[in-house]
Write a protein that holds these residues in place. Sequence first.
Motif, short mmCIF file in Angstrom:
data_model
loop_
_atom_site.label_atom_id
_atom_site.label_comp_id
_atom_site.label_asym_id
_atom_site.label_seq_id
_atom_site.Cartn_x
_atom_site.Cartn_y
_atom_site.Cartn_z
N ASP A 1 8.84 63.58 7.91
CA ASP A 1 10.17 63.25 8.45
C ASP A 1 10.60 61.85 8.03
O ASP A 1 11.77 61.62 7.72
N ARG A 2 9.66 60.91 8.04
CA ARG A 2 9.97 59.53 7.66
C ARG A 2 10.44 59.46 6.20
O ARG A 2 11.40 58.76 5.88
N ILE B 1 5.56 63.84 11.28
CA ILE B 1 6.34 62.60 11.33
C ILE B 1 6.32 61.87 9.99
O ILE B 1 7.31 61.22 9.62
N TRP C 1 16.92 56.91 14.63
CA TRP C 1 15.69 57.30 13.93
C TRP C 1 14.50 56.48 14.43
O TRP C 1 13.41 57.03 14.65
N SER D 1 5.79 59.98 17.46
CA SER D 1 4.75 59.40 16.59
C SER D 1 3.50 60.27 16.48
O SER D 1 2.77 60.20 15.49
N GLU E 1 11.37 58.22 15.94
CA GLU E 1 10.06 58.05 15.32
C GLU E 1 9.04 57.57 16.34
O GLU E 1 7.88 58.02 16.36
#
Length: 407
Positions: free
Chosen positions: A115-116, A112, A99, A107, A103
């Motif tokens: 997603d985080r 994102i 991950w 970025s 990420e």
Amino acid sequence: MASRKRQAVVGYAGVYFVEVPRSTGHGMEKVYYVRYRKQGKLIEEKVGGQYRDNMTAAKASSIRGLRMEGKDASNEEKRAAVRAAKMAEESRYSFDRLWSLFEEAKSSNRSIKDDRIRFNLHIAPSLGTKSIPELTIHDIDKLRAKLEKAGKSPQTVKHVLTLVKRILNFALQKGYVDSIPSTLRITMPTVDNKVTENLTPEQVQNLLKALDEEPDQTLASLVRLALFTGMRRSALLNLQWEDLDFERGFITLRGSVAKKGKTETIPMNDQARAILTALPQTRSPYVFPGRYDDKPRGNITDMLKRVKEKAGLPESFRPLHGLRHSFASWLASSGQVSMYELQKLLTHSSPQMTQRYAHLHDDALKKASGVAGALFDSVRPPSQGDKDAVEAEQPASKAISKKNRSE
């Protein structure tokens, strides 16, 4: 052993060769094989080519001796060692580590942040310490069951599982793993995402009244603009003054924040023009500036919730997104806008995305067709069938009239 004729090498027990064409296409070369027993098991394997590996019968015999004594690994043992080393390397890449790499590489993606949140909230607690070779379909099923037990919607479950698949594919593309286990076939839940939120005229009146009474009139104007243009949330929040062409009457939607990453323009209708010209222009380049001039407005959830409650809109109604649906629904049901024009106004990439409003457009066309039929019917001369029907009705009408008079 190759299927070509095998020839023993005189003076070297257990050493054989076959002759094959050279890779250069000219002439032949010998490919040497050795045959021996190790721990009672008969082993026969290739040790090298005459030219490509500079192999000789003497070298082949020496290799045979070392392997019989266990001082040199067999080909199968070497392959097993390579597989073990690869597995050990792959095991270093836990989902948490993958991950971090994902990420960093993604970025610049607009999604994102979402997603985080999905990874930290749902994936990390269940899969974070596992490597891909350790991952089983049972782990995926447990993650899915955990989400469903927590009451997450099919759309949320799909987003989480899609992120798992994206991380797996990323690891494969970047060479962090050699392959994805064939058993990891992730089945996505069925999602009915064709919900069309449409406000009634009375609800729109209540909304506009609530906006007029809203203390933050700058944000109220943002909501009005959403209703009158159908713009997406990201386009509204990131709208800049240089995106507005008041002279030609167009609004530019920046590709950097667009859903499909493509810059497009939409017409600036009279209502949008009135809203935009009434807004105060500050030093910020943004039409709806944030706390700092170089940033757009951020969290507007509280204001949207306040207005929604004051207008008495349904709990399930999603402000901004729902207004986009209402914009499209009203245009489609008007019968004055084609589906192609609606697609362009909504900046949909394909006609299929606009099809959810097609039934409204069809209803409007049916009504228009009905009006045309009535107009033509009004000037059509009566047929014999019509005359017979009228004559049949007349005695009954006279009888009723006579009865009424006698009473």
